[in-house]
Design a protein around this motif. Structure first.
Motif, PDB file in Angstrom:
ATOM      1  N   LYS A 184      -2.978 -41.217 -22.802  1.00  0.00           N
ATOM      2  CA  LYS A 184      -2.393 -41.267 -21.449  1.00  0.00           C
ATOM      3  C   LYS A 184      -1.723 -42.624 -21.207  1.00  0.00           C
ATOM      4  CE  LYS A 184      -2.209 -38.989 -18.529  1.00  0.00           C
ATOM      5  NZ  LYS A 184      -1.053 -38.095 -18.280  1.00  0.00           N
ATOM      6  N   MET A 185      -2.363 -43.668 -21.734  1.00  0.00           N
ATOM      7  CA  MET A 185      -1.844 -45.020 -21.505  1.00  0.00           C
ATOM      8  C   MET A 185      -0.412 -45.167 -22.014  1.00  0.00           C
ATOM      9  SD  MET A 185      -3.552 -48.524 -22.934  1.00  0.00           S
ATOM     10  CE  MET A 185      -2.803 -48.356 -24.552  1.00  0.00           C
ATOM     11  N   VAL A 186      -0.091 -44.468 -23.112  1.00  0.00           N
ATOM     12  CA  VAL A 186       1.258 -44.599 -23.656  1.00  0.00           C
ATOM     13  C   VAL A 186       2.184 -43.479 -23.188  1.00  0.00           C
ATOM     14  CG1 VAL A 186       0.513 -45.887 -25.679  1.00  0.00           C
ATOM     15  CG2 VAL A 186       0.705 -43.399 -25.835  1.00  0.00           C
ATOM     16  N   GLY A 187       1.707 -42.671 -22.250  1.00  0.00           N
ATOM     17  CA  GLY A 187       2.607 -41.683 -21.664  1.00  0.00           C
ATOM     18  C   GLY A 187       2.730 -40.385 -22.433  1.00  0.00           C
ATOM     19  N   ALA A 188       1.726 -40.078 -23.277  1.00  0.00           N
ATOM     20  CA  ALA A 188       1.766 -38.801 -23.995  1.00  0.00           C
ATOM     21  C   ALA A 188       1.084 -37.717 -23.160  1.00  0.00           C
ATOM     22  CB  ALA A 188       1.083 -38.931 -25.346  1.00  0.00           C
ATOM     23  N   ARG A 189       1.395 -36.459 -23.497  1.00  0.00           N
ATOM     24  CA  ARG A 189       0.786 -35.317 -22.822  1.00  0.00           C
ATOM     25  C   ARG A 189      -0.435 -34.899 -23.634  1.00  0.00           C
ATOM     26  NH1 ARG A 189       3.486 -29.827 -21.878  1.00  0.00           N
ATOM     27  NH2 ARG A 189       4.654 -30.412 -23.715  1.00  0.00           N
ATOM     28  N   VAL A 190      -1.571 -34.689 -22.950  1.00  0.00           N
ATOM     29  CA  VAL A 190      -2.836 -34.479 -23.646  1.00  0.00           C
ATOM     30  C   VAL A 190      -3.441 -33.124 -23.291  1.00  0.00           C
ATOM     31  CG1 VAL A 190      -5.172 -35.369 -24.009  1.00  0.00           C
ATOM     32  CG2 VAL A 190      -3.290 -36.960 -23.571  1.00  0.00           C
ATOM     33  N   PHE A 191      -3.891 -32.406 -24.320  1.00  0.00           N
ATOM     34  CA  PHE A 191      -4.665 -31.184 -24.125  1.00  0.00           C
ATOM     35  C   PHE A 191      -6.008 -31.366 -24.823  1.00  0.00           C
ATOM     36  CE2 PHE A 191      -0.159 -30.080 -24.296  1.00  0.00           C
ATOM     37  CZ  PHE A 191       0.007 -29.476 -23.064  1.00  0.00           C
ATOM     38  N   VAL A 192      -7.042 -30.705 -24.296  1.00  0.00           N
ATOM     39  CA  VAL A 192      -8.377 -30.839 -24.892  1.00  0.00           C
ATOM     40  C   VAL A 192      -8.979 -29.454 -25.110  1.00  0.00           C
ATOM     41  CG1 VAL A 192      -8.797 -33.075 -23.782  1.00  0.00           C
ATOM     42  CG2 VAL A 192      -9.532 -30.981 -22.637  1.00  0.00           C
ATOM     43  N   GLY A 210      -4.099 -30.091 -19.662  1.00  0.00           N
ATOM     44  CA  GLY A 210      -4.719 -28.776 -19.724  1.00  0.00           C
ATOM     45  C   GLY A 210      -5.835 -28.764 -20.739  1.00  0.00           C
ATOM     46  N   GLY A 211      -6.650 -27.700 -20.706  1.00  0.00           N
ATOM     47  CA  GLY A 211      -7.752 -27.588 -21.645  1.00  0.00           C
ATOM     48  C   GLY A 211      -8.037 -26.139 -21.947  1.00  0.00           C
ATOM     49  N   VAL A 212      -8.661 -25.920 -23.098  1.00  0.00           N
ATOM     50  CA  VAL A 212      -8.994 -24.568 -23.519  1.00  0.00           C
ATOM     51  C   VAL A 212     -10.489 -24.497 -23.788  1.00  0.00           C
ATOM     52  CG1 VAL A 212      -8.507 -22.727 -25.168  1.00  0.00           C
ATOM     53  CG2 VAL A 212      -6.752 -24.458 -24.685  1.00  0.00           C
ATOM     54  N   ASN A 213     -11.151 -23.514 -23.178  1.00  0.00           N
ATOM     55  CA  ASN A 213     -12.552 -23.265 -23.491  1.00  0.00           C
ATOM     56  C   ASN A 213     -12.595 -22.373 -24.731  1.00  0.00           C
ATOM     57  OD1 ASN A 213     -15.174 -22.129 -23.666  1.00  0.00           O
ATOM     58  ND2 ASN A 213     -15.528 -22.643 -21.511  1.00  0.00           N
ATOM     59  N   TYR A 214     -12.993 -22.957 -25.864  1.00  0.00           N
ATOM     60  CA  TYR A 214     -12.894 -22.223 -27.138  1.00  0.00           C
ATOM     61  C   TYR A 214     -13.932 -21.113 -27.263  1.00  0.00           C
ATOM     62  CZ  TYR A 214     -16.440 -25.648 -28.657  1.00  0.00           C
ATOM     63  OH  TYR A 214     -17.556 -26.448 -28.755  1.00  0.00           O
ATOM     64  N   HIS A 215     -14.880 -21.079 -26.375  1.00  0.00           N
ATOM     65  CA  HIS A 215     -15.804 -19.944 -26.375  1.00  0.00           C
ATOM     66  C   HIS A 215     -15.155 -18.711 -25.747  1.00  0.00           C
ATOM     67  CE1 HIS A 215     -19.924 -22.110 -27.005  1.00  0.00           C
ATOM     68  NE2 HIS A 215     -19.189 -22.001 -28.089  1.00  0.00           N
ATOM     69  N   ALA A 222      -3.491 -20.347 -26.640  1.00  0.00           N
ATOM     70  CA  ALA A 222      -3.417 -21.049 -25.355  1.00  0.00           C
ATOM     71  C   ALA A 222      -2.574 -22.322 -25.462  1.00  0.00           C
ATOM     72  CB  ALA A 222      -4.826 -21.385 -24.875  1.00  0.00           C
ATOM     73  N   ILE A 223      -2.736 -23.053 -26.586  1.00  0.00           N
ATOM     74  CA  ILE A 223      -2.019 -24.330 -26.731  1.00  0.00           C
ATOM     75  C   ILE A 223      -0.521 -24.095 -26.936  1.00  0.00           C
ATOM     76  CG2 ILE A 223      -1.708 -26.334 -28.267  1.00  0.00           C
ATOM     77  CD1 ILE A 223      -4.050 -26.585 -26.286  1.00  0.00           C
ATOM     78  N   LEU A 224      -0.165 -23.048 -27.704  1.00  0.00           N
ATOM     79  CA  LEU A 224       1.260 -22.767 -27.893  1.00  0.00           C
ATOM     80  C   LEU A 224       1.918 -22.468 -26.551  1.00  0.00           C
ATOM     81  CD1 LEU A 224       1.425 -20.713 -31.223  1.00  0.00           C
ATOM     82  CD2 LEU A 224       1.726 -23.158 -30.864  1.00  0.00           C
ATOM     83  N   GLU A 225       1.184 -21.795 -25.670  1.00  0.00           N
ATOM     84  CA  GLU A 225       1.734 -21.517 -24.331  1.00  0.00           C
ATOM     85  C   GLU A 225       1.789 -22.781 -23.477  1.00  0.00           C
ATOM     86  OE1 GLU A 225      -0.569 -18.326 -22.623  1.00  0.00           O
ATOM     87  OE2 GLU A 225       0.084 -16.942 -24.210  1.00  0.00           O
ATOM     88  N   LEU A 226       0.663 -23.487 -23.434  1.00  0.00           N
ATOM     89  CA  LEU A 226       0.588 -24.682 -22.569  1.00  0.00           C
ATOM     90  C   LEU A 226       1.607 -25.747 -22.983  1.00  0.00           C
ATOM     91  CD1 LEU A 226      -3.300 -25.164 -22.289  1.00  0.00           C
ATOM     92  CD2 LEU A 226      -1.751 -24.752 -20.363  1.00  0.00           C
ATOM     93  N   SER A 227       1.816 -25.901 -24.292  1.00  0.00           N
ATOM     94  CA  SER A 227       2.672 -26.988 -24.774  1.00  0.00           C
ATOM     95  C   SER A 227       4.093 -26.512 -25.049  1.00  0.00           C
ATOM     96  CB  SER A 227       2.076 -27.575 -26.063  1.00  0.00           C
ATOM     97  OG  SER A 227       2.085 -26.585 -27.086  1.00  0.00           O
ATOM     98  N   ASN A 228       4.326 -25.246 -24.791  1.00  0.00           N
ATOM     99  CA  ASN A 228       5.643 -24.681 -25.007  1.00  0.00           C
ATOM    100  C   ASN A 228       6.076 -24.778 -26.478  1.00  0.00           C
ATOM    101  OD1 ASN A 228       7.970 -23.369 -24.272  1.00  0.00           O
ATOM    102  ND2 ASN A 228       9.040 -25.227 -23.574  1.00  0.00           N
TER     103      ASN A 228
END
Ligand code: ZN
Length: 337
Positions: A184-192, A210-215, A222-228
């Motif tokens: 975040k400090m360097v301005g990147a987009r983060v998913f967990v 954004g985040g994904v509950n892997y259970h 989910a990540i392909l959608e969230l990150s386009n």
């Protein structure tokens, strides 16, 4: 002095007890410990320790910050100075040390693993491992920097620097909070990813996109959608259980950094995906003295500070281990003498 000593494997083999004061050898200084923190490697050493060569009894603890009490002329240090330890006693002479790449040192001896560690009132280390801190530094935070934040720093900025405008997926709890802060400090987009909705909510509150509950959900979908279309970088400390989904979450030409294998070391390589999509995979562990200095500069300016989940006195080492083993923590489990 008093110290947390590992005498034999298992929880009952660990105790806070009397131990001989450390004696500074040639080129070494002594720190009065103000704070340290507990890491997964401590749990591993307590219960298993396979692959780590050390002689028990051993003072545990791979991190420490405190006040210098003993040093030698010419070290550039003086008693009374605050300092944090670079926890790897490196030789300073091998090809890697000479190249400034101390985590690859051929003769490295890590405190709390191969030599006595920081869960103690005092510790001796080579003077070159002492990095001075300002007098008003938050010592609990400083004592929690080396393992999480330095490891995260090298993964994000060490080989192929994470750029502003890039996206990163952080898989697994190992160094997740530190990676999130630095990315975040360097301005990147983060998913967990997490198995806990509460942890995902906390990550989003700290700035994750954004985040994904892997259970519940398939991570890559989910990540392909969230990150386009996939992320630029994946940080994976989980290993076998997450590897396939981590590779599938990358965009074409993306990179995966591995820093742990808590669920196993031998996932399918998926070579076809690797070459067709021209992915890169590389490993990372620890960080160099130069990287630690950069991190400390950022820390001293208040731009980043470890999240402390809980702080225990070292006499309470068993409760601290329980907290770490529970997996319920968010951030670091700190220890003070
Ligand atoms: Zn070396």
């Amino acid at each position: 002095m008093k110290a947390v000593v590992l005498e034999r494997r298992g929880a009952e083999g660990v105790s806070w007890r009397d131990f001989p004061d450390p004696a500074a050898g040639p080129g070494e200084s002594v720190l009065r410990v103000a704070a340290s923190s507990l890491n997964r490697v401590d749990l591993y050493m307590r219960d298993n320790g396979a692959g780590i060569t050390h002689i028990l009894p051993q003072v545990m603890g791979v991190e420490a910050a405190g006040e210098i009490v003993e040093t030698e002329p010419g070290s550039g240090l003086r008693p009374g100075m605050k300092a944090v330890l670079f926890s790897e006693a490196f030789c300073g002479e091998c090809r890697y040390c000479l190249a400034g790449d101390q985590p690859l040192c051929e003769h490295v001896r890590i405190m709390g693993e191969h030599r006595h560690g920081g869960f103690a009132e005092y510790i001796a280390m080579p003077s070159r491992c002492f990095l001075p801190l300002p007098d008003d530094a938050d010592m609990v935070a400083a004592g929690a920097l080396m393992t999480g934040h330095l490891t995260a720093w090298r993964m994000l900025f060490g080989k192929k620097t994470l750029q502003p405008g890039e996206s990163v997926l952080i898989v697994g709890i190992g160094v997740a909070v530190a990676c999130l802060q630095l990315a975040k400090m360097v301005g990147a987009r983060v998913f967990v990813t997490s198995s806990s909705d509460a942890k995902i909510a906390r990550a989003i509150a700290m700035g994750a996109s954004g985040g994904v509950n892997y259970h519940r959900d398939r991570v890559s979908k989910a990540i392909l959608e969230l990150s386009n279309g996939g992320v630029d970088m994946v940080i994976d400390s989980v290993g076998e259980a997450s590897w396939g989904e981590s590779l599938r979450s990358l965009r074409r030409g993306g990179r995966l950094v591995t820093c742990g294998a808590t669920t196993g070391s031998n996932p399918p390589a998926d070579l076809q995906r690797l070459f067709i999509r021209q992915l890169e995979i590389y490993g990372s562990t620890g960080g160099s003295v130069g990287e630690f200095r950069q991190l400390l500069d950022v820390f001293n300016r208040g731009l980043v500070k470890p999240v402390i989940d809980s702080t225990f006195e070292m006499t309470d080492i068993h409760r601290a281990f329980e907290r770490l083993a529970s997996g319920a923590q968010f951030g670091k489990v700190s220890l003070v003498p």
